[in-house]
Design a protein around this motif. Sequence first.
Motif, PDB file in Angstrom:
ATOM      1  N   ALA A   8      22.688 -22.812  26.755  1.00 40.61           N
ATOM      2  CA  ALA A   8      23.436 -24.041  25.606  1.00 40.61           C
ATOM      3  C   ALA A   8      22.555 -25.510  26.202  1.00 40.61           C
ATOM      4  N   ASP A   9      22.948 -25.889  27.256  1.00 40.66           N
ATOM      5  CA  ASP A   9      22.219 -26.995  27.274  1.00 40.66           C
ATOM      6  C   ASP A   9      20.545 -26.791  27.689  1.00 40.66           C
ATOM      7  N   ARG A  10      19.690 -25.558  28.099  1.00 44.71           N
ATOM      8  CA  ARG A  10      18.607 -26.554  27.835  1.00 44.71           C
ATOM      9  C   ARG A  10      18.491 -26.290  26.476  1.00 44.71           C
ATOM     10  N   VAL A  11      18.889 -25.480  25.816  1.00 42.37           N
ATOM     11  CA  VAL A  11      18.873 -25.161  24.277  1.00 42.37           C
ATOM     12  C   VAL A  11      18.970 -26.494  23.340  1.00 42.37           C
ATOM     13  N   ALA A  12      20.437 -27.840  23.584  1.00 41.88           N
ATOM     14  CA  ALA A  12      20.441 -28.406  23.159  1.00 41.88           C
ATOM     15  C   ALA A  12      19.244 -29.861  23.579  1.00 41.88           C
ATOM     16  N   ALA A  13      18.423 -29.392  24.764  1.00 44.51           N
ATOM     17  CA  ALA A  13      17.353 -30.849  24.902  1.00 44.51           C
ATOM     18  C   ALA A  13      16.445 -29.960  24.501  1.00 44.51           C
ATOM     19  N   ILE A  14      16.266 -28.898  23.739  1.00 43.76           N
ATOM     20  CA  ILE A  14      15.084 -28.346  23.487  1.00 43.76           C
ATOM     21  C   ILE A  14      15.046 -29.442  21.409  1.00 43.76           C
ATOM     22  N   LEU A  15      15.903 -28.584  21.113  1.00 37.06           N
ATOM     23  CA  LEU A  15      16.581 -28.977  19.665  1.00 37.06           C
ATOM     24  C   LEU A  15      16.576 -31.102  19.854  1.00 37.06           C
ATOM     25  N   GLY A  16      16.999 -31.532  20.454  1.00 40.88           N
ATOM     26  CA  GLY A  16      16.990 -32.762  20.648  1.00 40.88           C
ATOM     27  C   GLY A  16      17.658 -33.672  19.654  1.00 40.88           C
ATOM     28  N   GLY A  17      17.522 -34.747  19.474  1.00 43.61           N
ATOM     29  CA  GLY A  17      17.815 -35.377  18.144  1.00 43.61           C
ATOM     30  C   GLY A  17      20.208 -35.857  18.788  1.00 43.61           C
ATOM     31  N   SER A  18      21.099 -34.970  17.628  1.00 44.19           N
ATOM     32  CA  SER A  18      21.822 -35.625  18.555  1.00 44.19           C
ATOM     33  C   SER A  18      22.870 -34.216  18.995  1.00 44.19           C
ATOM     34  N   TRP A  19      21.809 -33.162  19.139  1.00 43.79           N
ATOM     35  CA  TRP A  19      22.404 -32.320  19.580  1.00 43.79           C
ATOM     36  C   TRP A  19      23.138 -32.002  21.260  1.00 43.79           C
ATOM     37  N   LYS A  20      24.180 -31.615  20.750  1.00 50.45           N
ATOM     38  CA  LYS A  20      25.080 -31.514  22.515  1.00 50.45           C
ATOM     39  C   LYS A  20      25.606 -30.444  22.606  1.00 50.45           C
ATOM     40  N   ALA A  21      25.805 -29.802  23.725  1.00 49.09           N
ATOM     41  CA  ALA A  21      26.089 -28.625  24.508  1.00 49.09           C
ATOM     42  C   ALA A  21      26.929 -28.469  25.389  1.00 49.09           C
ATOM     43  N   GLY A  30      28.753 -21.328  26.380  1.00 46.57           N
ATOM     44  CA  GLY A  30      27.885 -22.260  25.627  1.00 46.57           C
ATOM     45  C   GLY A  30      28.048 -22.984  23.914  1.00 46.57           C
ATOM     46  N   ARG A  31      28.358 -24.033  23.706  1.00 44.66           N
ATOM     47  CA  ARG A  31      28.918 -24.355  22.079  1.00 44.66           C
ATOM     48  C   ARG A  31      27.723 -25.497  22.077  1.00 44.66           C
ATOM     49  N   LEU A  32      27.104 -25.225  20.597  1.00 44.47           N
ATOM     50  CA  LEU A  32      25.951 -26.800  20.226  1.00 44.47           C
ATOM     51  C   LEU A  32      26.491 -26.815  19.494  1.00 44.47           C
ATOM     52  N   ASP A  33      26.435 -28.545  19.160  1.00 46.74           N
ATOM     53  CA  ASP A  33      27.040 -28.832  18.203  1.00 46.74           C
ATOM     54  C   ASP A  33      25.666 -30.468  17.377  1.00 46.74           C
ATOM     55  N   ALA A  34      25.761 -30.541  16.155  1.00 50.10           N
ATOM     56  CA  ALA A  34      25.674 -31.781  16.204  1.00 50.10           C
ATOM     57  C   ALA A  34      25.662 -32.358  15.049  1.00 50.10           C
ATOM     58  N   ARG A  35      25.535 -33.085  14.580  1.00 52.15           N
ATOM     59  CA  ARG A  35      25.841 -34.352  13.203  1.00 52.15           C
ATOM     60  C   ARG A  35      25.568 -33.132  11.741  1.00 52.15           C
ATOM     61  N   ASP A  36      26.518 -33.046  11.033  1.00 50.99           N
ATOM     62  CA  ASP A  36      25.705 -32.267   9.664  1.00 50.99           C
ATOM     63  C   ASP A  36      25.171 -30.841   9.481  1.00 50.99           C
ATOM     64  N   ALA A  37      25.361 -30.291  11.150  1.00 50.01           N
ATOM     65  CA  ALA A  37      25.591 -28.888  11.171  1.00 50.01           C
ATOM     66  C   ALA A  37      26.460 -27.986  11.928  1.00 50.01           C
ATOM     67  N   ASP A  38      26.521 -26.582  11.355  1.00 53.69           N
ATOM     68  CA  ASP A  38      27.535 -25.491  11.875  1.00 53.69           C
ATOM     69  C   ASP A  38      27.417 -25.916  13.612  1.00 53.69           C
ATOM     70  N   THR A  39      28.295 -25.385  14.057  1.00 52.23           N
ATOM     71  CA  THR A  39      28.800 -24.640  15.351  1.00 52.23           C
ATOM     72  C   THR A  39      28.056 -24.066  16.136  1.00 52.23           C
ATOM     73  N   TYR A  40      27.434 -23.965  17.174  1.00 56.10           N
ATOM     74  CA  TYR A  40      27.018 -22.956  17.329  1.00 56.10           C
ATOM     75  C   TYR A  40      27.504 -22.312  18.318  1.00 56.10           C
ATOM     76  N   THR A  41      27.392 -21.011  18.539  1.00 55.75           N
ATOM     77  CA  THR A  41      28.200 -20.406  20.260  1.00 55.75           C
ATOM     78  C   THR A  41      26.972 -19.747  20.603  1.00 55.75           C
ATOM     79  N   LEU A  42      27.284 -19.399  22.207  1.00 55.55           N
ATOM     80  CA  LEU A  42      26.182 -18.699  23.161  1.00 55.55           C
ATOM     81  C   LEU A  42      27.274 -17.527  23.869  1.00 55.55           C
ATOM     82  N   ASP A  43      27.473 -16.701  23.938  1.00 55.61           N
ATOM     83  CA  ASP A  43      28.201 -16.003  24.627  1.00 55.61           C
ATOM     84  C   ASP A  43      27.668 -14.296  24.910  1.00 55.61           C
ATOM     85  N   VAL A  44      28.477 -13.811  25.598  1.00 51.36           N
ATOM     86  CA  VAL A  44      27.617 -12.371  26.482  1.00 51.36           C
ATOM     87  C   VAL A  44      28.914 -11.174  26.220  1.00 51.36           C
ATOM     88  N   ASP A  45      27.972 -10.335  25.303  1.00 43.92           N
ATOM     89  CA  ASP A  45      28.876  -9.046  24.683  1.00 43.92           C
ATOM     90  C   ASP A  45      29.117  -8.366  25.338  1.00 43.92           C
TER      91      ASP A  45
END
Length: 95
Positions: A8-21, A30-45
Amino acid sequence: MTTPAAVADRVAAILGGSWKASPGPWKSYGRLDARDADTYTLDVDNHGELCLRANLDPSGEIASFREVHTAEGIKAVTEAVADAIRQHHTSADQE
């Protein structure tokens, strides 16, 4: 070891802008959030696959990725997760 939170940290860096992990307990997700966007979650099934979910998407899993063990594989998965988020975010904006 690469955790869902580390991806999630690496993805936030790729997405840039206001994305935070942010990590879950023990970095189990890992949770990924950005202003005006849905919250995304990464986990292992239960099958050992990394799963991407959007909190507001009732269909559940957006994408899943098999475990990788090389730096190149981790980079490819991280880029694929970022692409899946971009695609989901864009399609959600069009609805």
